[in-house]
Each structure stands twice: as structure tokens, then as C-alpha cells.
Design a protein around this motif. Structure first.
Motif, PDB file in Angstrom:
ATOM      1  N   ASN A 261     -88.670 -34.566 -38.968  1.00 31.98           N
ATOM      2  CA  ASN A 261     -88.094 -33.690 -37.955  1.00 31.98           C
ATOM      3  C   ASN A 261     -86.891 -32.953 -38.547  1.00 31.98           C
ATOM      4  OD1 ASN A 261     -87.479 -32.403 -35.613  1.00 31.98           O
ATOM      5  ND2 ASN A 261     -86.846 -34.209 -34.474  1.00 31.98           N
ATOM      6  N   GLY A 262     -86.035 -33.699 -39.237  1.00 32.58           N
ATOM      7  CA  GLY A 262     -84.865 -33.075 -39.857  1.00 32.58           C
ATOM      8  C   GLY A 262     -85.279 -32.043 -40.890  1.00 32.58           C
ATOM      9  N   ILE A 263     -86.197 -32.422 -41.770  1.00 33.73           N
ATOM     10  CA  ILE A 263     -86.604 -31.521 -42.857  1.00 33.73           C
ATOM     11  C   ILE A 263     -87.253 -30.252 -42.296  1.00 33.73           C
ATOM     12  CG2 ILE A 263     -88.288 -31.295 -44.745  1.00 33.73           C
ATOM     13  CD1 ILE A 263     -87.600 -34.177 -45.538  1.00 33.73           C
ATOM     14  N   ASN A 264     -88.171 -30.427 -41.348  1.00 34.46           N
ATOM     15  CA  ASN A 264     -88.862 -29.254 -40.793  1.00 34.46           C
ATOM     16  C   ASN A 264     -87.929 -28.372 -39.971  1.00 34.46           C
ATOM     17  OD1 ASN A 264     -91.337 -30.038 -41.875  1.00 34.46           O
ATOM     18  ND2 ASN A 264     -91.942 -31.166 -40.058  1.00 34.46           N
ATOM     19  N   SER A 265     -87.141 -29.009 -39.117  1.00 38.08           N
ATOM     20  CA  SER A 265     -86.343 -28.186 -38.202  1.00 38.08           C
ATOM     21  C   SER A 265     -85.164 -27.519 -38.917  1.00 38.08           C
ATOM     22  CB  SER A 265     -85.864 -29.002 -37.003  1.00 38.08           C
ATOM     23  OG  SER A 265     -85.015 -30.027 -37.426  1.00 38.08           O
ATOM     24  N   MET A 266     -84.764 -28.061 -40.063  1.00 38.99           N
ATOM     25  CA  MET A 266     -83.702 -27.408 -40.845  1.00 38.99           C
ATOM     26  C   MET A 266     -84.260 -26.251 -41.672  1.00 38.99           C
ATOM     27  SD  MET A 266     -80.561 -28.514 -40.808  1.00 38.99           S
ATOM     28  CE  MET A 266     -79.827 -29.653 -39.694  1.00 38.99           C
ATOM     29  N   GLY A 267     -85.599 -26.163 -41.721  1.00 40.25           N
ATOM     30  CA  GLY A 267     -86.204 -25.040 -42.455  1.00 40.25           C
ATOM     31  C   GLY A 267     -86.782 -25.410 -43.809  1.00 40.25           C
ATOM     32  N   GLY A 268     -87.056 -26.676 -44.050  1.00 39.80           N
ATOM     33  CA  GLY A 268     -87.686 -27.094 -45.310  1.00 39.80           C
ATOM     34  C   GLY A 268     -89.071 -26.475 -45.458  1.00 39.80           C
ATOM     35  N   HIS A 269     -89.462 -26.193 -46.694  1.00 39.15           N
ATOM     36  CA  HIS A 269     -90.786 -25.621 -46.969  1.00 39.15           C
ATOM     37  C   HIS A 269     -91.698 -26.683 -47.561  1.00 39.15           C
ATOM     38  CE1 HIS A 269     -88.916 -21.327 -47.448  1.00 39.15           C
ATOM     39  NE2 HIS A 269     -88.954 -21.741 -46.191  1.00 39.15           N
ATOM     40  N   GLU A 270     -92.961 -26.651 -47.154  1.00 42.89           N
ATOM     41  CA  GLU A 270     -93.927 -27.582 -47.756  1.00 42.89           C
ATOM     42  C   GLU A 270     -94.782 -26.808 -48.752  1.00 42.89           C
ATOM     43  OE1 GLU A 270     -96.351 -29.766 -44.953  1.00 42.89           O
ATOM     44  OE2 GLU A 270     -97.602 -30.568 -46.565  1.00 42.89           O
ATOM     45  N   ILE A 310     -97.746 -33.038 -53.101  1.00 43.58           N
ATOM     46  CA  ILE A 310     -97.202 -32.246 -51.995  1.00 43.58           C
ATOM     47  C   ILE A 310     -95.691 -32.279 -52.166  1.00 43.58           C
ATOM     48  CG2 ILE A 310     -96.723 -32.439 -49.497  1.00 43.58           C
ATOM     49  CD1 ILE A 310     -99.375 -31.125 -50.026  1.00 43.58           C
ATOM     50  N   LEU A 311     -95.071 -31.122 -52.067  1.00 42.40           N
ATOM     51  CA  LEU A 311     -93.621 -31.073 -52.304  1.00 42.40           C
ATOM     52  C   LEU A 311     -92.893 -30.489 -51.090  1.00 42.40           C
ATOM     53  CD1 LEU A 311     -93.871 -29.671 -55.927  1.00 42.40           C
ATOM     54  CD2 LEU A 311     -93.280 -32.012 -55.297  1.00 42.40           C
ATOM     55  N   LEU A 312     -91.757 -31.089 -50.769  1.00 43.49           N
ATOM     56  CA  LEU A 312     -90.915 -30.565 -49.691  1.00 43.49           C
ATOM     57  C   LEU A 312     -89.690 -29.931 -50.342  1.00 43.49           C
ATOM     58  CD1 LEU A 312     -91.211 -33.630 -47.286  1.00 43.49           C
ATOM     59  CD2 LEU A 312     -92.512 -31.491 -47.203  1.00 43.49           C
ATOM     60  N   ASP A 313     -89.552 -28.640 -50.123  1.00 44.09           N
ATOM     61  CA  ASP A 313     -88.529 -27.882 -50.844  1.00 44.09           C
ATOM     62  C   ASP A 313     -87.405 -27.479 -49.899  1.00 44.09           C
ATOM     63  OD1 ASP A 313     -87.113 -26.381 -52.593  1.00 44.09           O
ATOM     64  OD2 ASP A 313     -88.711 -24.949 -53.045  1.00 44.09           O
ATOM     65  N   MET A 314     -86.224 -27.999 -50.163  1.00 43.56           N
ATOM     66  CA  MET A 314     -85.065 -27.677 -49.314  1.00 43.56           C
ATOM     67  C   MET A 314     -84.004 -26.913 -50.116  1.00 43.56           C
ATOM     68  SD  MET A 314     -86.713 -30.309 -47.896  1.00 43.56           S
ATOM     69  CE  MET A 314     -86.256 -31.842 -48.641  1.00 43.56           C
ATOM     70  N   ARG A 315     -84.339 -26.479 -51.318  1.00 41.08           N
ATOM     71  CA  ARG A 315     -83.317 -25.921 -52.206  1.00 41.08           C
ATOM     72  C   ARG A 315     -82.682 -24.641 -51.660  1.00 41.08           C
ATOM     73  NH1 ARG A 315     -86.777 -25.948 -57.623  1.00 41.08           N
ATOM     74  NH2 ARG A 315     -88.298 -25.297 -56.055  1.00 41.08           N
ATOM     75  N   HIS A 316     -83.395 -23.946 -50.750  1.00 38.75           N
ATOM     76  CA  HIS A 316     -82.875 -22.679 -50.229  1.00 38.75           C
ATOM     77  C   HIS A 316     -81.924 -22.866 -49.034  1.00 38.75           C
ATOM     78  CE1 HIS A 316     -86.474 -23.966 -48.115  1.00 38.75           C
ATOM     79  NE2 HIS A 316     -86.010 -23.345 -47.054  1.00 38.75           N
ATOM     80  N   LEU A 317     -81.755 -24.095 -48.575  1.00 36.81           N
ATOM     81  CA  LEU A 317     -80.900 -24.306 -47.391  1.00 36.81           C
ATOM     82  C   LEU A 317     -79.424 -24.098 -47.733  1.00 36.81           C
ATOM     83  CD1 LEU A 317     -82.446 -27.483 -45.664  1.00 36.81           C
ATOM     84  CD2 LEU A 317     -83.098 -25.080 -45.446  1.00 36.81           C
ATOM     85  N   SER A 318     -78.623 -23.789 -46.702  1.00 40.60           N
ATOM     86  CA  SER A 318     -77.185 -23.597 -46.931  1.00 40.60           C
ATOM     87  C   SER A 318     -76.551 -24.938 -47.299  1.00 40.60           C
ATOM     88  CB  SER A 318     -76.510 -23.050 -45.659  1.00 40.60           C
ATOM     89  OG  SER A 318     -76.489 -24.071 -44.669  1.00 40.60           O
ATOM     90  N   LYS A 319     -75.379 -24.861 -47.892  1.00 39.82           N
ATOM     91  CA  LYS A 319     -74.683 -26.075 -48.318  1.00 39.82           C
ATOM     92  C   LYS A 319     -74.420 -26.990 -47.107  1.00 39.82           C
ATOM     93  CE  LYS A 319     -70.716 -27.174 -51.266  1.00 39.82           C
ATOM     94  NZ  LYS A 319     -70.194 -28.168 -50.336  1.00 39.82           N
ATOM     95  N   GLU A 320     -74.037 -26.374 -45.973  1.00 33.01           N
ATOM     96  CA  GLU A 320     -73.719 -27.162 -44.769  1.00 33.01           C
ATOM     97  C   GLU A 320     -74.976 -27.882 -44.262  1.00 33.01           C
ATOM     98  OE1 GLU A 320     -72.918 -23.847 -45.026  1.00 33.01           O
ATOM     99  OE2 GLU A 320     -70.878 -24.344 -45.638  1.00 33.01           O
ATOM    100  N   PHE A 348     -81.651 -32.963 -52.611  1.00 28.41           N
ATOM    101  CA  PHE A 348     -82.334 -31.848 -51.946  1.00 28.41           C
ATOM    102  C   PHE A 348     -81.876 -30.491 -52.505  1.00 28.41           C
ATOM    103  CE2 PHE A 348     -83.004 -34.319 -47.680  1.00 28.41           C
ATOM    104  CZ  PHE A 348     -84.014 -35.056 -48.281  1.00 28.41           C
ATOM    105  N   ALA A 349     -80.636 -30.424 -52.975  1.00 23.54           N
ATOM    106  CA  ALA A 349     -80.094 -29.143 -53.450  1.00 23.54           C
ATOM    107  C   ALA A 349     -80.745 -28.698 -54.752  1.00 23.54           C
ATOM    108  CB  ALA A 349     -78.580 -29.272 -53.647  1.00 23.54           C
ATOM    109  N   THR A 350     -81.228 -29.662 -55.518  1.00 27.00           N
ATOM    110  CA  THR A 350     -81.706 -29.302 -56.861  1.00 27.00           C
ATOM    111  C   THR A 350     -83.183 -29.587 -57.096  1.00 27.00           C
ATOM    112  OG1 THR A 350     -80.938 -31.477 -57.577  1.00 27.00           O
ATOM    113  CG2 THR A 350     -79.460 -29.607 -58.001  1.00 27.00           C
ATOM    114  N   HIS A 351     -83.778 -30.478 -56.300  1.00 24.81           N
ATOM    115  CA  HIS A 351     -85.170 -30.883 -56.562  1.00 24.81           C
ATOM    116  C   HIS A 351     -85.997 -30.863 -55.288  1.00 24.81           C
ATOM    117  CE1 HIS A 351     -82.936 -32.889 -59.785  1.00 24.81           C
ATOM    118  NE2 HIS A 351     -84.060 -32.894 -60.484  1.00 24.81           N
ATOM    119  N   PRO A 352     -87.244 -30.418 -55.378  1.00 24.66           N
ATOM    120  CA  PRO A 352     -88.139 -30.656 -54.237  1.00 24.66           C
ATOM    121  C   PRO A 352     -88.450 -32.147 -54.163  1.00 24.66           C
ATOM    122  CG  PRO A 352     -89.119 -29.119 -55.825  1.00 24.66           C
ATOM    123  CD  PRO A 352     -87.909 -29.706 -56.469  1.00 24.66           C
ATOM    124  N   LEU A 353     -88.747 -32.600 -52.966  1.00 23.60           N
ATOM    125  CA  LEU A 353     -89.038 -34.022 -52.743  1.00 23.60           C
ATOM    126  C   LEU A 353     -90.552 -34.204 -52.699  1.00 23.60           C
ATOM    127  CD1 LEU A 353     -87.936 -36.861 -51.668  1.00 23.60           C
ATOM    128  CD2 LEU A 353     -88.283 -35.912 -49.384  1.00 23.60           C
TER     129      LEU A 353
END
Ligand SMILES: Cc1cc2nc3c(=O)[nH]c(=O)nc-3n(C[C@H](O)[C@H](O)[C@H](O)COP(=O)(O)OP(=O)(O)OC[C@H]3O[C@@H](n4cnc5c(N)ncnc54)[C@H](O)[C@@H]3O)c2cc1C
Length: 553
Positions: A261-270, A310-320, A348-353
Motif C-alpha cells: 500500500n505504501g509503495i503503490n500509493s507513494m507512486g512506486g513503479h513495478e 519483478i522490480l519495484l522502483d522508487m528511485r524517482h520519489l522525492s526525498k521526503e 529505495f533511493a538507489t536500488h529497485p527492490l
């Protein structure tokens, strides 16, 4: 090692007996106590840490009446009612939407800290295809259950920790209580009550496994083993939606954790193995669509050879947002999340999960009237909606009705002493199996092997009929399960509930001759059948098992 069998036996009388001390049980107990009832919660674990809320939750869904279209009781009713969830508009209105604001207030009073924006308003996010930003984000998610448990003990609600219940007691077509045993010292309990709220959890994740093959390394709480459904069914209540209420998600690879829920709703990409972001093919809301679409979309990528990984990519999210996600929400859901990330050497800032599809958890609902009461009088259903707020609000609404009915009764119904003695013998039988016997874990592993193979993401009738034959074979070894101590005695009794849950669920899925409403696909019925707009229901009549369909009014 053998443990002496304790003959200690205790009988406890109460007005409202709440079985299960998870979010739903807590909601039910608080509501019943507020209405003046004598309340007893019975819990297999310890109230402070048991259930899916015990380890922490990071989001709480609540409509707060700020917008008639997207943030109102009507919006919640529209979204949740229907056969998919096995609930009517009245159930949703009375048991969820109208209770949500009250629960938020109660949680804040006990110490839950909802994340706020700089202007002081709640930070609200939307997820899982919901039309409104209903999710409040929790800053101190790990402590929610402790706060609620403290309130419960402070209110004078009686709590019996470490007691596993195994069977309901009946007096004709009325529930009269339950029996169980202490999983640490073997004491036997006869619990008599005017009304009973079933809140043993609607998720049983120990029926299939993820890539780790470790049945305790699961997304959902691994101590739910189907007692909620099995005990109600065996006592005569009707059970519905065993076929539709099954859950799965994406997990960090090899780590049974929540967090989508956190990853998707914050805008994470699969992303698939080709580096493509693909969820748009499966839902217009992409990753933030319903969980079922994300799971089956991911499965399709695997079938087409585009995954794993399958990778979850959050690298584009803002620092906050990264900070909130990684350091507040994830560890709020599962305390060891940070350890997992450290051991993987990623952030999350540097690697997809890397992620994987989870085990599938089985569920099912007790069929209930508009007051959450089952066809077995006095038995109320507390686990009526998914997720934390669903559990807590649904339990609360059921607790109100259970207290009302108990308040109108003079006496506790009569319990059948013969049935009590029979169940006592059944419970403790694994302690007296001689020789090597069968380890409860081996018995359970055999069930999982069958379910993994025939009841996974793709199913068909022929496979499920074979599964039923295999389950019958496994059942023929049930009396050989040997428990060396009370801990294993709990496992032995869990394994038997697990088996029955799997049998009932397989039978129900055979009847759902379509695809498109559940977390799995039927290869023999690949399309949605709009006319199958009814619930599959299972029940017993005079000891005979029945199955049918019912339209939700
Ligand atoms: C780690 C994690 C994070 C989550 N995060 C979120 C989130 O952020 N937001 C959200 O909305 N949802 C979240 N969920 C889901 C949410 O927590 C659950 O849907 C909800 O707590 C379920 O509550 P319940 O009372 O219905 O069931 P359960 O929590 O399963 O409670 C049932 C209780 O009954 C007890 N029990 C079972 N069988 C027996 C028996 N035979 N005898 C005695 N006791 C028994 C169990 O020990 C348990 O305490 C999360 C779940 C997990 C596991």
C-alpha cells in the motif's frame, strides 16, 4: 520429551464471548463493554502482540466526510458492497462507513499518531483502486496493538491469553459458548456465554507457500489457520465466499512482509525483467489499482516470460516521500524491514527492490443478517471487512449487536456436557499417540504441497477434484499426529482446522465456474460470467454437508 497431561479444567461464564483478540476482536470487545456487557476475549497468543495488527500496521482507511463523491459513507458503501466482499450496502454502511470516524478518534485517544501535512491536516493517500484518499498514514504503526490492548485491559474487559479455542458449543440452534485449551500449560477451558462474536481472522496464509517454502515467512499473520470458518461451519453456521475471499500480494523477494500500500500509493513503479513498467495493461490506475489486478498482472508477465525478476522502483520519489516510506511506513508495518534492506545492501533511493508473488491466503465469511448475526442464533460475525479498519470497525459493529442481544437475555444457554467431554478427548488425543507418530508440521506440509500444486494462481476442476482426493488421504492420517508438548498440541489442532479449511475452500472454488472476480484464474472457465452474481455458500444440515448459491440482497 513428554509433558504431563494437565487435568485442570476451568469453566468461565460471561455475557459476550469474543473469540480472537486481533483488530476485529478488540473492536468487538470495546463496543460490547461500552454497552455494559461482561466481556471475555479469548486469544491464542497475547493480546498486546497477537493478530495481523500485532506487529504493526502503517495505514488506516477511513472516510472523513469531506466530499460527498469520494469521501463519504455513500462512497465507501458503493466501493465495498457486493458479492466480491460478501457484504450488502447495509453491512457496509452500518459496519464500516459509519464507524470509521469514531475509530479514528478512538485510536488517536489511545496514542496512535497519524502523519500530518505541514498545515496540520492528515496526510491521506489512495490505494488499491479506491476512489478517495481514504488511507491515513501512521507514524507509530508498531505500537497500535499495544495501545489498544492497554485500553482494553483498562476498561476491565476480561482477557484469556494463550488459549486456543477449537469448537463452539450449542444449545439447539443457539450458540452457548466454546471450548479450548491453554497452549502453554494445557489447562482445559469451558467458556459459556449468552452471545459469541467470532473474530478469529479471515485470513489463513498457512495453506500455500511463497518462494521460501517457509509457511511462517508470510505476508499475513501466520497463526490464522481457518478456525474462524471451520468452527462456525462445524457448529451449523452458513459460510460464504470461501471461493472469492482469498488474498495475495507482492513481497520483497524471500521476505514475508507487507508494504505494497505504501509503495503503490507513494507512486512506486513495478517493472518486469525487460525494465518495462507494465501495470497500465492491467488497470487504468496502474500500480494503484486493485490488489487483484496487480497480482494477476504480475502473474501474466511471468507466464509470458517477462519475469522474474519483478522490480519495484522508487528511485524517482522525492526525498521526503522516500524518507516517510522507508523509515516510517515500512518499519511501522514490519519492524525488521530495515534489517532486510540492510542485509540486501539496498535503499529505495538507489536500488529497485526485487519482489515476488506471495503465498495465497484462504478466507471466507460467516453469512450474517443485517445485525451481523449468523443463522446460528447468538453467533455474531466480527471479521466482515478486509484490512485493519475493516476488521476493527466490523468487529465494533458486531460487538454492539452482540451486547444488545446478550442484554435482553436472562440466562446463559445450556451447554452439552457430553459434547464438552468429547471435544476434550479430541483436543488432547495427539499427546497420547504412541511411537513415532506424525509430526504436525509434516501433516501440514502435505496439505500445503497439495494446495500449492492444485490451488495456486491457475486452477481447474480436474485438478481440484484430485486435490480433494489427496486431502482425504492426508485426513486419514489425522489420528497419527503426535504432539510432544502443548506447543505441538496447538500445532496439531491448528493442522486439523487447516485441513478442513482447505477442503471447504476447494469445494467452493469448484463451484465458481468463471474467472475475473478472484485472486486466481480458472483455466477451464477463463471468462467472467456476469450471471454468476451470487455467493457460493456451504453449511451442514444434520451432519450432512450442503453447498448452494445465494444472492446478496
Ligand atoms: C504485517 C501486516 C501489516 C499490515 N498492514 C496493514 C495496514 O497498514 N493497513 C491495513 O488496513 N491493514 C494492514 N494489514 C491487515 C490488517 O492488519 C488485518 O486485516 C487485520 O488486522 C485483521 O484483523 P482480524 O482481527 O480480522 O484478524 P487477525 O488479526 O488474524 O486476528 C485473529 C486473532 O484470532 C486469534 N486466533 C486465531 N485462531 C484462534 C483460535 N483457534 N483460538 C484462539 N485464538 C485464535 C489469532 O491469534 C489472532 O490474534 C496488515 C497485516 C499484516 C500481517
Amino acid at each position: 520429551m513428554t509433558t504431563e497431561i494437565s487435568n485442570a479444567s476451568q469453566t468461565i461464564n460471561t455475557d459476550v464471548l469474543v473469540l480472537g483478540g486481533g483488530a476485529a476482536g478488540c473492536g468487538a470487545a470495546i463496543a460490547a463493554k461500552e454497552r455494559g456487557a461482561r466481556v471475555l476475549i479469548v486469544e491464542k497468543g497475547k493480546l498486546e502482540s497477537s493478530g495481523a495488527l500485532g506487529g504493526g500496521n502503517d495505514h488506516f482507511a477511513a472516510q472523513l466526510n469531506t466530499d460527498p463523491e469520494t469521501d463519504s459513507e455513500q462512497a465507501v458503501v458503493k466501493f465495498f458492497k457486493g458479492i466480491q466482499n460478501g457484504v450488502t450496502s447495509t453491512h457496509v454502511a452500518k459496519g464500516l462507513a459509519s464507524v470509521m470516524p469514531h475509530m479514528v478518534q478512538m485510536l488517536e485517544e489511545v496514542g496512535v499518531d497519524f502523519v500530518r501535512n505541514p498545515d496540520g491536516t492528515y496526510l491521506r493517500t489512495s490505494g488499491f483502486g479506491q476512489p478517495g484518499a481514504w488511507f491515513l498514514n501512521i507514524r507509530n504503526g508498531q505500537y497500535v496493538k499495544r495501545f489498544v490492548a492497554k485500553k482494553i485491559r483498562g476498561m476491565g474487559i476480561d482477557v484469556l491469553d494463550h488459549v486456543m479455542v477449537t469448537r463452539l458449543l450449542t444449545d439447539g440452534n443457539r450458540v452457548a459458548g466454546a471450548v479450548g485449551f491453554n497452549v502453554l500449560d494445557g489447562s482445559f477451558y469451558v467458556l459459556k456465554a449468552k452471545t459469541v462474536v467470532m473474530a478469529l481472522g479471515n485470513a489463513n496464509p498457512r495453506v500455500t507457500t511463497n518462494s521460501t517454502r517457509n509457511p511462517f515467512n508470510t505476508w499475513l499473520y501466520p497463526w490464522g489457520t481457518g478456525s474462524h470458518v471451520v468452527m462456525s461451519y462445524e457448529a451449523g453456521a452458513k459460510i460464504l465466499n470461501l471461493d472469492l475471499n482469498q488474498q495475495a500480494t507482492l513481497l520483497p523477494k524471500g521476505y514475508g512482509a507487507p508494504g505494497m500500500n505504501g509503495i503503490n500509493s507513494m507512486g512506486g513503479h513495478e517493472l518486469n525483467a525487460l525494465g518495462e513498467r507494465f501495470m497500465g495493461k492491467y488497470h487504468p490506475m496502474w500500480e494503484n489499482g486493485p490488489r487483484r489486478n496487480q497480482v494477476l498482472g504480475t502473474y501474466q508477465e511471468i507466464v509470458e516470460g517477462k519475469a522474474p525478476p519483478i522490480l519495484l522502483d522508487m528511485r524517482h520519489l522525492s526525498k521526503e516521500d522516500l524518507d516517510l516510506l522507508e523509515n516510517v511506513l515500512m518499519p511501522g508495518d514490519k519492524a525488521t524491514y530495515t534489517d532486510y534492506m540492510t542485509q540486501r545492501g539496498i535503499s529505495f533511493a538507489t536500488h529497485p527492490l526485487e519482489a515476488e508473488l506471495s503465498e495465497i491466503a484462504f478466507g471466507g465469511k460467516i453469512k450474517m443478517d443485517e445485525d451481523f448475526e449468523s443463522n446460528l442464533r447468538g453467533l455474531f460475525s466480527g471479521c466482515n471487512f478486509f484490512a485493519c479498519s475493516g476488521a476493527m470497525c466490523g468487529g465494533y459493529a458486531a460487538g454492539i449487536e452482540a451486547a444488545k442481544e446478550a442484554g435482553a437475555m436472562r440466562d446463559i444457554p445450556v451447554t452439552d456436557s457430553e459434547a464438552v467431554e468429547k471435544e476434550r478427548e479430541r483436543i488432547f488425543q495427539p499427546l497420547s499417540v504412541s511411537g513415532e507418530g506424525l509430526n504436525p508440521r509434516s501433516f501440514e506440509d502435505a496439505i500445503r504441497q497439495v494446495m500449492d500444486y492444485y490451488m495456486g494462481y491457475i486452477r481447474n476442476e480436474q485438478g481440484m477434484l484430485i486435490a480433494l482426493e489427496k486431502l482425504a488421504l492426508i485426513e486419514s492420517y489425522a489420528d497419527d499426529i503426535r504432539a510432544k508438548d502443548y506447543r505441538e498440541l496447538m500445532r496439531a489442532n491448528e493442522a486439523k482446522h487447516l485441513l478442513t479449511h482447505c477442503k471447504l475452500t476447494t469445494r467452493a472454488v469448484i463451484e465458481r465456474k468463471e474467472s475475473g472476480r478472484a485472486i486466481y484464474r480458472r483455466s477451464d472457465y477463463p471468462n467472467l460470467n456476469p450471471e454468476m452474481n451470487e455467493c457460493v455458500v456451504l453449511w451442514q444440515e444434520n451432519g450432512t454437508s450442503k453447498i448452494g448459491f445465494e444472492v446478496l440482497e
